[in-house]
Design an enzyme around this catalytic site. Structure first.
Site, mmCIF file in Angstrom:
data_model
loop_
_atom_site.group_PDB
_atom_site.id
_atom_site.type_symbol
_atom_site.label_atom_id
_atom_site.label_comp_id
_atom_site.label_asym_id
_atom_site.label_seq_id
_atom_site.Cartn_x
_atom_site.Cartn_y
_atom_site.Cartn_z
ATOM 1 N N ALA A 223 0.841 -1.197 0.000
ATOM 2 C CA ALA A 223 0.000 0.000 0.000
ATOM 3 C C ALA A 223 0.879 1.251 0.000
ATOM 4 O O ALA A 223 2.067 1.201 0.321
ATOM 5 C CB ALA A 223 -0.918 -0.009 1.216
ATOM 6 N N GLY B 13 -0.306 -5.062 0.665
ATOM 7 C CA GLY B 13 -1.415 -4.969 -0.271
ATOM 8 C C GLY B 13 -1.110 -5.609 -1.612
ATOM 9 O O GLY B 13 -2.016 -6.094 -2.297
ATOM 10 N N GLU C 290 -1.878 -9.156 -1.150
ATOM 11 C CA GLU C 290 -3.327 -9.290 -1.028
ATOM 12 C C GLU C 290 -3.997 -9.198 -2.394
ATOM 13 O O GLU C 290 -4.961 -9.918 -2.675
ATOM 14 C CB GLU C 290 -3.867 -8.227 -0.076
ATOM 15 C CG GLU C 290 -3.471 -8.495 1.372
ATOM 16 C CD GLU C 290 -3.825 -7.360 2.306
ATOM 17 O OE1 GLU C 290 -4.548 -7.597 3.286
ATOM 18 O OE2 GLU C 290 -3.372 -6.222 2.064
ATOM 19 N N GLU D 41 2.856 -6.005 7.488
ATOM 20 C CA GLU D 41 2.167 -4.912 8.172
ATOM 21 C C GLU D 41 2.457 -4.873 9.669
ATOM 22 O O GLU D 41 2.479 -3.789 10.272
ATOM 23 C CB GLU D 41 0.649 -5.019 7.945
ATOM 24 C CG GLU D 41 0.191 -4.663 6.554
ATOM 25 C CD GLU D 41 0.230 -5.836 5.594
ATOM 26 O OE1 GLU D 41 -0.313 -5.701 4.495
ATOM 27 O OE2 GLU D 41 0.803 -6.892 5.956
#
Length: 256
Positions: free
Chosen positions: A62, A108, A111, A131
């Site tokens: 992210a 992310g 993901e 994370e």
């Protein structure tokens, strides 16, 4: 300026993330990805999607800088929900989405890859959910999808340590389908997408609808729908052509 590109050739939509240097998943790149998916949904000729990153990474995660612009729990919850909805849309997509992973798929980025239906990775790629090293947790369904592929014990280890694994290790763990050298991975993923795109369109759509039903506790319902789909594809000209080609030992010429 767009954060990605899409080119359609021979029934394959190739989407390339282009947000240097790390292809970080900013709100803008997620919005652009959603818009490209809209285009694919409206293009009946597309039968497979190939998703990859330009430059050094698939996606390193992210856009952390965006986190600093959010105000309070509600903003973070909204960001998480938007990412989850987009990635669920990918998982539910009517054609297969193939992730070609090189460099890194972290946070992310992983993901996003896990929402795809098939994953090929470079042997030296790094895949992980780091994370926890930021004092946070995965927010785009990473805690839900990772155990599905690697089991609970390995998922706990990866999420709680934040330590990534290599593409080769990911293949052994079941997180990716196969691993290849960094020089080969995109070519192999492209070859797979092309092979799928040669198949009958209605058949592909039925498979994409049926396989998720294995998560449905009512297994009999999946069997019922499978039987209906089985009957439907056999009523298509493509099925007749496929069977005839098999008998004649030639490559089928599907008209879709």
């Amino acid at each position: 300026m767009s954060t990605l590109t899409m080119e359609i050739h021979n029934h394959v939509a190739e989407i390339t993330l282009q947000s240097p240097p790390a292809n970080a998943l900013s709100s803008l790149i997620l919005q652009d990805l959603s818009e490209e998916l809209d285009k694919v949904e409206n293009d009946a000729s597309v039968k497979a999607i190939l998703l990859k990153g330009e430059g050094r990474f698939f996606s390193a995660g992210a856009d952390i800088k965006e986190f600093t612009t959010l105000q309070g729990a509600d903003d973070y919850k909204s960001l998480s929900s938007k990412g989850q909805q987009l990635f669920q849309r990918i998982e539910n997509f009517h054609v297969p989405v193939i992730a070609s992973i090189h460099g890194a798929a972290l946070g992310g980025g992983l993901e996003l890859a896990m929402a795809c239906h098939i994953r090929y990775a470079a042997e030296d790629a790094k895949l992980g959910l780091p994370e926890i090293n930021l004092g946070i947790i995965p927010g785009f369904a990473g805690t839900q999808r990772l155990p599905r592929y690697v089991g609970a014990a390995k998922a706990y280890e990866m999420i709680l340590t934040g330590v990534p694994i290599t593409g080769q290790e990911a293949a052994a763990a079941g997180l990716v389908n196969k691993s290849f050298s960094a020089e080969e991975v995109h070519e192999e993923a492209s070859r797979l997408a092309a092979a799928i795109a040669e198949k009958s369109g209605p058949t592909i759509h039925h498979v994409m609808n049926l396989v998720p039903m294995t998560h449905n506790p009512q297994f009999g319902e999946g069997n019922r729908v499978e039987a209906e789909a089985f009957g439907d594809v056999f009523g298509k000209e493509d099925a007749k052509e496929g069977i005839q080609a098999f008998i004649e030992k030639r490559k089928p010429d599907f008209k879709h």
